[in-house]
Design a protein around this motif. Structure first.
Motif, PDB file in Angstrom:
ATOM      1  N   GLU A 202      35.063  -8.872 -79.505  1.00 55.53           N
ATOM      2  CA  GLU A 202      33.899  -9.236 -80.295  1.00 55.53           C
ATOM      3  C   GLU A 202      32.802  -8.201 -80.139  1.00 55.53           C
ATOM      4  OE1 GLU A 202      30.849 -13.061 -80.824  1.00 55.53           O
ATOM      5  OE2 GLU A 202      32.587 -13.168 -79.481  1.00 55.53           O
ATOM      6  N   GLY A 203      32.197  -7.867 -81.257  1.00 53.89           N
ATOM      7  CA  GLY A 203      31.105  -6.912 -81.235  1.00 53.89           C
ATOM      8  C   GLY A 203      29.815  -7.543 -80.747  1.00 53.89           C
ATOM      9  N   GLY A 204      28.713  -6.886 -81.044  1.00 52.45           N
ATOM     10  CA  GLY A 204      27.422  -7.359 -80.593  1.00 52.45           C
ATOM     11  C   GLY A 204      26.838  -6.430 -79.548  1.00 52.45           C
ATOM     12  N   ILE A 205      25.886  -6.943 -78.806  1.00 47.96           N
ATOM     13  CA  ILE A 205      25.236  -6.148 -77.772  1.00 47.96           C
ATOM     14  C   ILE A 205      25.998  -6.298 -76.460  1.00 47.96           C
ATOM     15  CG2 ILE A 205      23.119  -5.829 -76.442  1.00 47.96           C
ATOM     16  CD1 ILE A 205      21.572  -6.813 -78.883  1.00 47.96           C
ATOM     17  N   HIS A 206      26.408  -5.179 -75.893  1.00 45.37           N
ATOM     18  CA  HIS A 206      27.145  -5.152 -74.623  1.00 45.37           C
ATOM     19  C   HIS A 206      26.415  -4.233 -73.648  1.00 45.37           C
ATOM     20  CE1 HIS A 206      30.874  -7.166 -76.017  1.00 45.37           C
ATOM     21  NE2 HIS A 206      30.567  -6.607 -77.187  1.00 45.37           N
ATOM     22  N   ARG A 223      22.892   1.505 -66.104  1.00 44.08           N
ATOM     23  CA  ARG A 223      23.445   0.486 -66.973  1.00 44.08           C
ATOM     24  C   ARG A 223      22.486   0.262 -68.133  1.00 44.08           C
ATOM     25  NH1 ARG A 223      27.712  -2.768 -66.634  1.00 44.08           N
ATOM     26  NH2 ARG A 223      27.688  -4.857 -67.574  1.00 44.08           N
ATOM     27  N   HIS A 224      23.045   0.142 -69.325  1.00 43.81           N
ATOM     28  CA  HIS A 224      22.211   0.031 -70.512  1.00 43.81           C
ATOM     29  C   HIS A 224      22.967  -0.721 -71.598  1.00 43.81           C
ATOM     30  CE1 HIS A 224      24.772   3.537 -71.015  1.00 43.81           C
ATOM     31  NE2 HIS A 224      24.601   3.428 -72.328  1.00 43.81           N
ATOM     32  N   LYS A 225      22.282  -1.089 -72.638  1.00 41.57           N
ATOM     33  CA  LYS A 225      22.873  -1.883 -73.715  1.00 41.57           C
ATOM     34  C   LYS A 225      23.277  -0.989 -74.880  1.00 41.57           C
ATOM     35  CE  LYS A 225      20.440  -6.240 -72.769  1.00 41.57           C
ATOM     36  NZ  LYS A 225      19.587  -5.860 -71.650  1.00 41.57           N
ATOM     37  N   VAL A 226      24.413  -1.354 -75.482  1.00 38.63           N
ATOM     38  CA  VAL A 226      24.892  -0.681 -76.686  1.00 38.63           C
ATOM     39  C   VAL A 226      25.300  -1.748 -77.697  1.00 38.63           C
ATOM     40  CG1 VAL A 226      25.702   1.377 -75.476  1.00 38.63           C
ATOM     41  CG2 VAL A 226      27.259  -0.545 -75.800  1.00 38.63           C
ATOM     42  N   TYR A 227      25.239  -1.393 -78.957  1.00 37.21           N
ATOM     43  CA  TYR A 227      25.697  -2.315 -80.003  1.00 37.21           C
ATOM     44  C   TYR A 227      27.049  -1.845 -80.512  1.00 37.21           C
ATOM     45  CZ  TYR A 227      26.226  -4.955 -84.252  1.00 37.21           C
ATOM     46  OH  TYR A 227      26.742  -5.778 -85.220  1.00 37.21           O
ATOM     47  N   LEU A 228      28.004  -2.773 -80.602  1.00 36.42           N
ATOM     48  CA  LEU A 228      29.330  -2.479 -81.126  1.00 36.42           C
ATOM     49  C   LEU A 228      29.664  -3.439 -82.246  1.00 36.42           C
ATOM     50  CD1 LEU A 228      31.316  -2.080 -77.768  1.00 36.42           C
ATOM     51  CD2 LEU A 228      30.438  -0.248 -79.224  1.00 36.42           C
ATOM     52  N   ASP A 229      30.325  -2.951 -83.283  1.00 39.78           N
ATOM     53  CA  ASP A 229      30.932  -3.826 -84.276  1.00 39.78           C
ATOM     54  C   ASP A 229      32.215  -4.408 -83.689  1.00 39.78           C
ATOM     55  OD1 ASP A 229      29.040  -3.489 -86.330  1.00 39.78           O
ATOM     56  OD2 ASP A 229      29.966  -1.587 -86.930  1.00 39.78           O
ATOM     57  N   PRO A 321      39.421   5.326 -79.721  1.00 34.90           N
ATOM     58  CA  PRO A 321      38.322   4.421 -79.368  1.00 34.90           C
ATOM     59  C   PRO A 321      37.089   5.179 -78.931  1.00 34.90           C
ATOM     60  CG  PRO A 321      39.910   4.532 -77.584  1.00 34.90           C
ATOM     61  CD  PRO A 321      40.494   5.320 -78.716  1.00 34.90           C
ATOM     62  N   ARG A 322      35.968   4.496 -79.005  1.00 34.82           N
ATOM     63  CA  ARG A 322      34.737   5.019 -78.443  1.00 34.82           C
ATOM     64  C   ARG A 322      34.672   4.641 -76.966  1.00 34.82           C
ATOM     65  NH1 ARG A 322      33.769   2.770 -83.462  1.00 34.82           N
ATOM     66  NH2 ARG A 322      33.175   4.327 -85.055  1.00 34.82           N
ATOM     67  N   GLU A 323      33.925   5.428 -76.207  1.00 34.30           N
ATOM     68  CA  GLU A 323      33.838   5.177 -74.769  1.00 34.30           C
ATOM     69  C   GLU A 323      33.394   3.750 -74.467  1.00 34.30           C
ATOM     70  OE1 GLU A 323      31.461   6.812 -70.807  1.00 34.30           O
ATOM     71  OE2 GLU A 323      30.893   7.553 -72.802  1.00 34.30           O
ATOM     72  N   ALA A 324      32.365   3.280 -75.150  1.00 34.36           N
ATOM     73  CA  ALA A 324      31.842   1.949 -74.872  1.00 34.36           C
ATOM     74  C   ALA A 324      32.876   0.866 -75.172  1.00 34.36           C
ATOM     75  CB  ALA A 324      30.565   1.709 -75.674  1.00 34.36           C
ATOM     76  N   GLU A 325      33.685   1.064 -76.207  1.00 37.34           N
ATOM     77  CA  GLU A 325      34.720   0.082 -76.537  1.00 37.34           C
ATOM     78  C   GLU A 325      35.733  -0.033 -75.418  1.00 37.34           C
ATOM     79  OE1 GLU A 325      34.766   0.533 -81.420  1.00 37.34           O
ATOM     80  OE2 GLU A 325      36.047   1.834 -80.194  1.00 37.34           O
ATOM     81  N   VAL A 326      36.167   1.105 -74.894  1.00 41.68           N
ATOM     82  CA  VAL A 326      37.146   1.062 -73.812  1.00 41.68           C
ATOM     83  C   VAL A 326      36.543   0.426 -72.567  1.00 41.68           C
ATOM     84  CG1 VAL A 326      38.703   2.404 -72.361  1.00 41.68           C
ATOM     85  CG2 VAL A 326      38.307   3.097 -74.725  1.00 41.68           C
ATOM     86  N   LEU A 433      45.168   3.567 -79.308  1.00 32.25           N
ATOM     87  CA  LEU A 433      44.591   3.503 -80.635  1.00 32.25           C
ATOM     88  C   LEU A 433      43.537   2.401 -80.736  1.00 32.25           C
ATOM     89  CD1 LEU A 433      47.817   3.907 -82.802  1.00 32.25           C
ATOM     90  CD2 LEU A 433      46.142   5.681 -82.216  1.00 32.25           C
ATOM     91  N   ALA A 434      42.619   2.614 -81.662  1.00 31.18           N
ATOM     92  CA  ALA A 434      41.576   1.624 -81.961  1.00 31.18           C
ATOM     93  C   ALA A 434      41.461   1.488 -83.469  1.00 31.18           C
ATOM     94  CB  ALA A 434      40.241   2.053 -81.371  1.00 31.18           C
ATOM     95  N   ARG A 435      40.887   0.386 -83.893  1.00 28.24           N
ATOM     96  CA  ARG A 435      40.587   0.219 -85.313  1.00 28.24           C
ATOM     97  C   ARG A 435      39.435  -0.773 -85.462  1.00 28.24           C
ATOM     98  NH1 ARG A 435      46.136  -2.910 -87.256  1.00 28.24           N
ATOM     99  NH2 ARG A 435      45.649  -4.938 -86.333  1.00 28.24           N
ATOM    100  N   ASP A 436      38.775  -0.664 -86.595  1.00 24.31           N
ATOM    101  CA  ASP A 436      37.684  -1.588 -86.898  1.00 24.31           C
ATOM    102  C   ASP A 436      38.269  -2.903 -87.408  1.00 24.31           C
ATOM    103  OD1 ASP A 436      35.764   0.410 -86.298  1.00 24.31           O
ATOM    104  OD2 ASP A 436      36.113   1.289 -88.292  1.00 24.31           O
ATOM    105  N   VAL A 437      37.551  -3.979 -87.165  1.00 27.70           N
ATOM    106  CA  VAL A 437      38.008  -5.304 -87.602  1.00 27.70           C
ATOM    107  C   VAL A 437      37.232  -5.718 -88.845  1.00 27.70           C
ATOM    108  CG1 VAL A 437      38.159  -7.742 -86.962  1.00 27.70           C
ATOM    109  CG2 VAL A 437      38.635  -5.961 -85.263  1.00 27.70           C
TER     110      VAL A 437
END
Length: 437
Positions: A202-206, A223-229, A321-326, A433-437
């Motif tokens: 799930e995306g959002g603020i992580h 440590r900091h916040k990032v937004y992910l789809d 994938p992006r670093e934050a996603e992994v 591999l990664a993909r957008d949902v």
């Protein structure tokens, strides 16, 4: 691999000195176990400027303790050999000049026997220091020793990948490590469909990055916040069989799949398959630390560049994938559950994990990401020489996550940031591999 500022893990043992001493001995002994099957001639080999001889790794990791621990805390410090500060310094410019990195393989002296004697002498002095220091002095020294041990664990992985790069050039395909007498029972290849599953997040603020008192390198903070789809990661890393399909479909000949820089690299280096693959009498083999073995389609692919990873992802209709996603995905997995370095084991990617979650999340192969290695918000390099490494390498490199089969157990975590230039192939680098949902 990176170095940086650390905070020691909170001490829960009744005797902190005994605990640190036991860990010191474990790490130092593992390094020497990795050289157990090598000859003095093997230990001098340097395959390329990015790699270092085994003998240099053995000496450099001892020089670290001599330079940053003994010189600072030993009351009557005297260098083991004044020349070693020049020969075995890596990149610490504030400490002094260094022997050129690309000429480390020319150092036939000190001999391998001399280097092992150096290690033994430094170990004796460090262990004596741990017994003699006052409580305040011990706490201060323990922080740097802890850093030194994690630094040595990084060099354990480099020792493996560097001797592999050297042995791969030898037409005799020698083995650096003995093949285990009995490997874990491996099922027959079930084909691509067995591994064709995706795990959604799930995306959002992580929040990403390290916080707390446990060990971490400075580049993992703050440590900091990032937004992910919303996104999905493939349930397993890419296998040999999947990459073989890419090759057979003309993946190395299709310019449309490649980044411009990657296409130029492929042409310049005449790359047509992963660096350690070999075709013998029509059959595929791969070179390993245990010698040349048949290529198993169901084993995890390793030793590919980011350029190859980008091209494969494009061919597969996905992306890297992006670093934050992994990191978000890794934070939901157990860092102890994976294939890590065992000097007496099989130091090569095993089969993919077939479970309902993210298989082989930690260990086995480093996952390339598409993220540039750069500073987190609020990042500040450590003061002094030990702060030189991370910040000054934040240019023209990509982040890798998760660790590999050559990463020592207990060394990796979700926030760990490895980094290499996109053309690097001698490390245990793979593709998820990664993909957008």
């Amino acid at each position: 691999m990176q170095h940086g500022q650390v905070k020691p893990a909170p001490e829960t043992a009744r005797d902190p000195r005994a605990h640190l001493l036991a860990r010191y001995r474990t790490v130092r002994e593992r390094t020497e176990a990795l050289a157990k099957h090598l000859t003095p001639e093997d230990m001098l080999l340097q395959a390329m400027p990015d790699a270092s001889p085994t003998r240099w790794h053995l000496a450099h990791t001892s020089w670290f303790f001599e330079e940053f621990v003994l010189q600072r805390f030993e009351g009557s410090f005297a260098p083991y050999d004044p020349h070693y500060a020049y020969l075995f310094n890596s990149y610490y410019n504030s400490v002094g000049e260094q022997w050129p990195r690309d000429r480390r393989g020319l150092l036939s002296r000190p001999s391998a026997a001399d280097v092992f004697a150096y290690r033994a002498a430094i170990d004796e002095r460090v262990e004596g220091l741990l017994s003699d220091l006052s409580e305040g002095g011990f706490a201060e020294a323990a922080e740097i020793i802890t850093l030194g041990l994690h630094h040595e664990e990084q060099h354990q992985e480099l020792l493996c990948t560097d001797i592999k790069a050297a042995f791969a050039l030898n037409p005799l395909a020698p083995a650096a490590f003995a093949m285990p007498e009995a490997l874990e029972e491996e099922p027959e290849d079930q084909g691509p469909a067995a591994n064709d599953r995706w795990v959604s997040f799930e995306g959002g603020i992580h929040a990403i990055g390290h916080e707390g008192e446990d060990f971490a390198f400075d580049n993992e903070t703050k440590r900091h916040k990032v937004y992910l789809d919303d996104f999905s990661l493939h349930g397993t890393p890419v296998t040999n069989g999947q990459f073989l399909a890419f090759i057979e479909d003309g993946g190395y000949r299709a310019a449309s799949l490649w980044l411009a820089e990657g296409w130029d690299w492929r042409a310049r280096e005449a790359v047509v398959h992963p660096v350690y693959w070999r075709k013998v009498d029509g059959a595929w083999f791969e070179f390993t630390l245990h010698g040349l073995i048949p290529l198993r389609p169901d084993r995890i692919l390793s030793h590919v560049s980011a350029y190859e990873a980008f091209a494969f992802a494009e061919w597969a209709g996905a992306r890297l994938p992006r670093e934050a996603e992994v990191e978000v995905a890794l934070s939901k997995s157990d860092p102890a559950a994976g294939q890590f370095l065992d000097p007496a084991g099989f130091v090569h990617p095993h089969l993919v994990g077939r479970d309902n979650g993210l298989g082989s999340a930690f260990g086995t192969v480093w996952d390339w990401t598409q993220s540039a290695y750069s500073a987190y918000p609020g990042f500040r390099p450590a003061a002094g020489a030990i702060g030189e490494y991370n910040g000054k390498f934040m240019s023209s490199q990509l982040v890798l996550k998760g660790g590999s089969c050559a990463t020592p157990p207990g060394h990796i975590r979700a926030t760990y940031r490895n980094f290499f230039p996109p053309d690097a192939r001698w490390q245990f680098t793979g593709i998820r591999l990664a993909r957008d949902v």
